[in-house]
Design a protein around this motif. Structure first.
Motif, PDB file in Angstrom:
ATOM      1  N   LEU A 133      38.516  32.234  34.595  1.00  0.00           N
ATOM      2  CA  LEU A 133      38.944  32.048  35.988  1.00  0.00           C
ATOM      3  C   LEU A 133      39.261  30.593  36.300  1.00  0.00           C
ATOM      4  N   GLU A 134      39.356  29.775  35.238  1.00  0.00           N
ATOM      5  CA  GLU A 134      39.704  28.359  35.369  1.00  0.00           C
ATOM      6  C   GLU A 134      38.719  27.612  36.267  1.00  0.00           C
ATOM      7  N   GLN A 150      37.816  28.750  45.341  1.00  0.00           N
ATOM      8  CA  GLN A 150      36.950  28.465  44.193  1.00  0.00           C
ATOM      9  C   GLN A 150      35.606  29.170  44.351  1.00  0.00           C
ATOM     10  N   ARG A 153      35.839  32.779  43.305  1.00  0.00           N
ATOM     11  CA  ARG A 153      35.802  33.006  41.856  1.00  0.00           C
ATOM     12  C   ARG A 153      34.386  32.878  41.304  1.00  0.00           C
ATOM     13  N   VAL A 173      40.042  38.381  46.936  1.00  0.00           N
ATOM     14  CA  VAL A 173      41.032  37.342  46.613  1.00  0.00           C
ATOM     15  C   VAL A 173      41.783  36.878  47.862  1.00  0.00           C
ATOM     16  N   SER A 180      46.011  32.785  40.488  1.00  0.00           N
ATOM     17  CA  SER A 180      44.558  32.959  40.417  1.00  0.00           C
ATOM     18  C   SER A 180      44.170  34.418  40.625  1.00  0.00           C
ATOM     19  N   THR A 183      44.447  36.175  37.349  1.00  0.00           N
ATOM     20  CA  THR A 183      43.365  35.879  36.401  1.00  0.00           C
ATOM     21  C   THR A 183      42.112  36.659  36.784  1.00  0.00           C
ATOM     22  N   VAL A 184      41.849  36.779  38.081  1.00  0.00           N
ATOM     23  CA  VAL A 184      40.708  37.581  38.529  1.00  0.00           C
ATOM     24  C   VAL A 184      40.926  39.049  38.169  1.00  0.00           C
ATOM     25  N   LEU A 187      40.209  39.709  34.536  1.00  0.00           N
ATOM     26  CA  LEU A 187      38.779  39.740  34.238  1.00  0.00           C
ATOM     27  C   LEU A 187      38.140  41.030  34.730  1.00  0.00           C
TER      28      LEU A 187
END
Length: 218
Positions: A133-134, A150, A153, A173, A180, A183-184, A187
């Protein structure tokens, strides 16, 4: 305590009891609805329609509703307090809209605090999720000094640190951009597939870009 099916029958928040006619077009309230383990569901709603209440009802946190919720045919009304606790520990993993992070603890400390109670993930797995999730470079920053996106996440990783049959994500989100968000979604897709779990996602607009979701209008 495992769960295969959650069924809602004629459900309506108690606060809406005097305005039933306003909710007859809902695909959740005052209907029969079923959520299956392994299913993917996106519940879309305008603000004030009760999506956060729905999450709390399903997870057993609140009981201020009319109608019936059943887990594998058993009415929630028959569950003892310790059984409701077991549901939230072993059956439902929930991401609240307000996240409930400890602002003075770092991102990693917030996650480890929960995982210390469950022992569900290894430290390496937690770090891998943060990297996916960077968020790995921000893991040692206090949660209160992170942006809302942030924090979302971090809270998502924390939510995944327990066993579950159903993942309940309340606007997960809402503060993330598309990159982003994806990416979530990647996962979440990986985690629920590995667990054979279902997921219920709520959204007022910016929804999790997870493939295969049945869309339900609240």
């Amino acid at each position: 305590m495992s769960a295969s099916t959650i069924t809602l029958t004629d459900l309506l928040p108690a606060v809406f009891a005097d305005e039933r006619e306003r909710h007859t077009s809902s695909e959740v309230w005052l209907t029969s609805l079923r959520f299956d383990r392994g299913g993917r569901y996106l519940v879309q709603a305008e603000s004030g329609k009760g999506k956060t209440s729905l999450c709390a009802f399903i997870s057993g946190l609140r009981t201020d509703y009319n109608g019936r919720i059943a887990l594998d045919g058993r009415d929630y009304a028959t569950f003892l307090p310790e059984e409701r606790i077991a549901l939230r520990r072993d059956t439902f993993a929930c991401l609240p809209q307000d996240l409930k992070l400890f602002p003075s603890l770092t991102a990693l400390e917030n996650i480890r605090l929960k995982n210390s109670l469950t022992g569900y993930k290894t430290d390496a797995q937690i770090l891998q999720m943060l990297e996916a999730l960077e968020m790995d470079e921000l893991k040692d920053r206090p949660a209160g000094k992170l942006s809302i996106g942030q924090q979302q996440r971090v809270a998502i990783v924390r939510t995944l640190c327990q066993p579950y049959d159903l993942l309940i994500l309340d606007e997960p989100v809402s503060h993330l951009d598309e990159r982003s968000n994806r990416t979530v979604a990647s996962l979440i897709d990986s985690e629920i597939s590995a667990n054979g779990a279902g997921v219920i996602i709520t959204s007022v607009g910016n929804h999790l870009l997870l493939d295969g979701c049945d869309k339900i209008q609240l």
